[in-house]
Each structure stands twice: as C-alpha cells, then as structure tokens.
Design an enzyme around this catalytic site. Structure first.
Site, short mmCIF file in Angstrom:
data_model
loop_
_atom_site.label_atom_id
_atom_site.label_comp_id
_atom_site.label_asym_id
_atom_site.label_seq_id
_atom_site.Cartn_x
_atom_site.Cartn_y
_atom_site.Cartn_z
NE ARG A 85 -3.44 -4.09 26.37
CZ ARG A 85 -3.04 -3.57 27.66
NH1 ARG A 85 -2.49 -2.37 27.76
NH2 ARG A 85 -2.91 -4.51 28.65
CB THR A 86 -7.20 -5.58 20.83
OG1 THR A 86 -5.75 -5.47 21.06
CG2 THR A 86 -7.13 -5.21 19.28
CG HIS A 118 -2.13 -7.31 16.78
ND1 HIS A 118 -3.14 -6.48 16.44
CD2 HIS A 118 -2.05 -7.12 18.36
CE1 HIS A 118 -3.88 -6.07 17.41
NE2 HIS A 118 -3.20 -6.18 18.62
NE ARG A 123 -6.56 -10.48 20.01
CZ ARG A 123 -6.03 -9.57 20.74
NH1 ARG A 123 -5.71 -9.85 22.12
NH2 ARG A 123 -5.12 -8.61 20.15
CE LYS A 136 -26.53 -23.02 22.33
NZ LYS A 136 -27.53 -22.34 21.53
#
Lengths: 307, 207
Positions: A56-57, A134, A106, A84
């Site tokens: 959702r975010t 958040h 995030r 990598k």
C-alpha cells in the site's frame, strides 16, 4: 516546511496542520471529478526506493505522485544492482544523476533515510525505516481521525500491540502529541521499548480498562518478521489479552473508531468482525493515504527549483 | 472592447468615503463599478441566449478566483439578482495547483474549490478576479476549468485591468482600466477580506 520528511518531529504543529488542510483541499477539489489529475508537479521526477516489501505505501506514493503529474520511477532492491552489492549511497547518487527531484525511501535499517538526506540534493521522504519512523502513515492516521471525529485536540488515542517494533507507533505518538491528542500505549511489557517512560504517553498493560476511555483504538500488526526472540508465549495468548474482538469492541464509546495501519493479521490482533465493522476506518485510511501523500509531495516539491 | 465598457469618469475620489486618501476607487466607487458590471452581465447573458425565459441567466455561473475574486463573484451575483430577480449560481476555483510560478514564489496553502450542483458542463462561465495583470492567473484558471468540465463558453470579468499582459488574454467585463507601470502595485481591498472597499495604486514594493 523542511526540505525532507524523515520523522514526525520534522513537523511542528503549524506544518502538520498545513499538510492536513492541504490534503483536505486536494480531496475536496478532486472529489467527483472526471479528471483526477493536477498539473502541479509536471516535469518533476519522484523515485520510490524500496528496500523492503510494501504494497500500500509504494502504490499510494506512486498514485500520489502521478495524480500531481510527476514522473515516477519504482525501484525495488530485488532485481537491481543492490544484489550485485551496490551500496545505498551509490544507488541514491546514481538515481540523482539521472535527475530525480525526490526520493521516497523504505529501508529495513532505522536511520537509512537520514543518511540518504545528507547525500542527495533533492527531498527525501521516509516511507518507513526499520523500527524507527513512518511519518506519512502518522499523517494519514491523523487526517482520518480528524475527518471522523472533527478534531484532534484532546482526542484520546489508544495504541495497542507491538509498540516495540512499530515505526507506525513511534511516528503516531510524536505527531499526535504535536497535534494535542492524548496517547495511551497498551502492550505486554515485552513489546514496549526500554525508554517508553520518556515518551509523552500513558502506559497500560490492561486493554479492557483502556477501551471505555478511548475515542480511537489503533491496533498494530504483530511483526513476526522482526521477532527473533519470544516476546509472548503463544499467538493464542496474545490474541486473548491484546486482540480486539467483538466483546472488547462493545466496551467502546458509541462514536469511537478502530484503526489499523495494515497489513492485518485477522484473528490475531484484530478479529475479522471488528475489521469489517462500521467503526473500522481501515479502508478509509488507505484512501486518505493518497491525499495526504499528495499534500506532502506538493509542499516539499512544489516550490523548489527542479534538479 | 474592454475600454468601451468604462464610462469617462475623471472626478477625484469623494471626500467622506471611508477610504485612504489618494485611493483610486473609494468604497462608493467600488459599489458603482460592481453595479455597472452586473448590468453588463445581464445584457450580455440575454444577448448570448435570446429567447430564453430568464434572459440566459439560468445558464450563467460566476466563478471567483481566490482570494478576492471569490467575494467579488458573490457580490456580482447578488447585484445581478437584485436587478433581474433571477438567482445566479456562484463557484470558486482555486488555481494554486495550476500555477506556473510555484517554483518562483514557493508553495502556499490551498483554498477551497466549490462548484454549483450539476457542475459547469454546458454553462456560461464568467471567471471573476480582482486585478488583471500578466494574465497568468487566468491561464491557470482556464486550465483548472478544463479539468472540471466543459462550459459552453468562458468569459472574464475583472474589477481592475492594469495592463502589462504576458499572454493573449483579455477581459470581457472591466470595472476600471488603470494605466500603470510595472513598478507600481495595484491593490484591491474588499470589506470581506480587508475590512473596507477600496482600490489603491502604490509605488514600488511596499509591504
């Protein structure tokens, strides 16, 4: 407003109110419109830099940026040069060299967005860092409370569950305190952080005693993925003491609402019949998230020179 | 066309009006100008829709551009109603998110956008603003209107036209044409927003 939005403490009362008011105006301006798009951020580029899974975010930020006509680049650590061995700094500088104006990040490490903010010239928006903060979730929660109850000042909010691992709880406590709400955290002692005594909250271990005095009950997800130790004896016991079921919901005031940031563990912290009841704002919160994130992107990016 | 709207009136502001000395328009002048614009709106609406029962006014929507266009639109609607007996719809369109100068002037708080029930599709929309200068606000308002519906036609009413257009935009209804230099400031004060009605022209960037 500051250039970045890294934690709830970046917003004083005036800024936070400005974000909520702007979101309300955007909501109202777009309601019932055929063309749900505004030209405000035309030519700007927003990068969604997601090192952790999210539904959702990420979609909410993507939609918010697109509704403001920004170009959106979605970056997830899986399938990128991160596998990598590329570092966060090099990845961010690479993205900025390609002309990003804002990075929505995030990361599983608390503080990663703060580090990022020192390396790049554009704005950084924290979309969740580890167990830290958040902030846009807290803004959309505050927006939802204000829409439902008409005010934030003096509203009594109970935040229930895994406070220890919850960035949602940390951001909400900070922002709700800034906006004048009274917060009580309810959790088993093992799921409260050591420093909870210094937070601007009441602490309780007894959910049944708190519910009759609450205007808002915010249930937190039990974050099994962050638990590498036993914090409670069993899921059943947790659910019995701290889960919100129909009996507990009946203790609430008539106007009280039930919130959950999602994703839910139905039957664990919240019973299905509670999640689907009229008190529940869970779906509303998701919709409000887009408006609030549009407001944040507008206020951070609208006035800046393009990169 | 805009200049034909304004009658020759060179008398100085009336003494005794509650306005600052040297005001270009006093509160009595503002009231007269608004009345005249209301009459012109009635005439033009009738001409645009001959044969309609209430002189085309039922399709008219006065849409104000915040901040001061909104109270101006409400006043014009009240005067049109007083002169014609027909109620006129009023709306507000906030143009902040459509501006092309956000980067130069920074972000600002948004104002509400309000449209009459039923929207603006196939209506005769008259945008209302206080001062017409570069024309950029009007361009932003036209862009906003395009996202809100499809009016039959869009016209523009301004209390003061001070010249110096930067875009090919002109007003259909002008309260007063004021020749200015770019260094001057034209400020419209309205009772609703500033406590009293007056129009001031000042030198340089005061405030």
């Amino acid at each position: 407003m500051k250039r970045h939005l890294l934690e709830a403490a970046d917003l004083d009362r005036a800024d936070a109110t400005l974000v909520l008011d702007t979101a309300a105006q955007i909501d109202q301006a777009l309601a019932g419109r055929e063309v749900k798009k505004l030209p405000t951020l035309r030519g700007r580029t927003v990068v969604n830099l997601f090192y952790e899974d999210s539904t959702r975010t990420r979609i909410s930020f993507e939609l918010a940026a697109k509704r403001l006509s920004a170009d959106v680049i979605n970056f997830s650590a899986k399938g990128s040069s991160v596998s990598k061995g590329e570092s966060l700094k090099d990845t961010a500088l690479t993205l900025e060299a390609m002309g990003s104006d804002a990075i929505v990040v995030r990361h599983s490490a608390s503080g990663a967005p703060h580090r990022l903010a020192h390396w790049v010239r554009g704005s950084v928006v924290n979309a969740g860092d580890g167990t830290h903060e958040h902030p846009t979730q807290a803004l959309l929660d505050a927006y939802t409370i204000r829409r439902r109850l008409g005010r934030l000042e003096g509203v009594r909010v109970a935040i229930v569950g895994d406070v220890l691992h919850s960035r949602v709880a940390r951001s909400n406590i900070g922002l709700l305190h800034t906006l004048g709400a009274e917060v009580t955290v309810v959790a088993p002692p093992t799921l409260l952080p050591v420093g909870v005594g210094s937070w601007p909250v009441e602490v309780s271990y007894d959910l049944d005693a708190v519910l009759p005095k609450a205007d808002v009950v915010m249930m937190l997800r039990v974050q099994a993925e962050r638990m590498n130790a036993s914090f409670f004896p069993s899921a059943r016991e947790y659910s019995r003491r701290y889960g919100l079921d129909a009996r507990r919901m009946s203790l609430l005031d008539d106007d009280a609402i039930v919130m959950h940031p999602g994703p839910m563990n139905r039957g664990m912290e919240i019973a299905a019949e509670v999640a689907d009841s009229v008190r529940s704002t869970i779906v509303e919160q998701v919709g409000n998230g887009v408006s609030v994130r549009m407001a944040v992107l507008y206020l951070l990016l609208g006035g800046n020179e393009p990169a | 066309m805009a200049s034909s709207v304004e009658p020759a009136r060179n008398e100085p502001p009336k003494s005794g009006a509650p306005s600052s000395p040297g005001a270009l328009l006093s509160s009595a002048d503002v009231a007269r100008v608004v009345d005249r614009m209301a009459h012109q709106l009635i005439e033009r609406a009738a001409a645009s829709d001959p044969g309609s029962p209430n002189g085309g006014l039922s399709s008219l929507v006065l849409v104000g551009i915040p901040t001061r266009g909104a109270p101006l639109a409400r006043r014009l609607a009240a005067r049109v109603e007083a002169f014609s007996g027909t109620t006129v719809d009023v709306g507000i369109v906030d143009i902040t998110l459509y501006r092309d100068d956000l980067r130069l002037r920074g972000v600002r708080a948004l104002e509400p956008t309000v449209l009459p029930d039923g929207g603006i599709d196939d209506r005769l929309v008259v945008l209302v603003d206080d001062v017409l200068y570069s024309g950029r606000s009007v361009r932003a308002a036209l862009d906003a209107l395009r996202d809100l519906g499809r009016p039959r036609s869009v016209q523009l009413a301004v209390l003061v036209d001070r010249g110096h257009r930067e875009l090919p935009i002109r007003a259909d209804f002008v309260g007063k044409n004021v020749p200015t230099s770019r260094s001057q400031q034209v400020r419209v004060h309205l009772a609703e927003t500033d406590g009293a009605d007056e129009v001031l022209v000042t030198e340089g960037d005061i405030t």
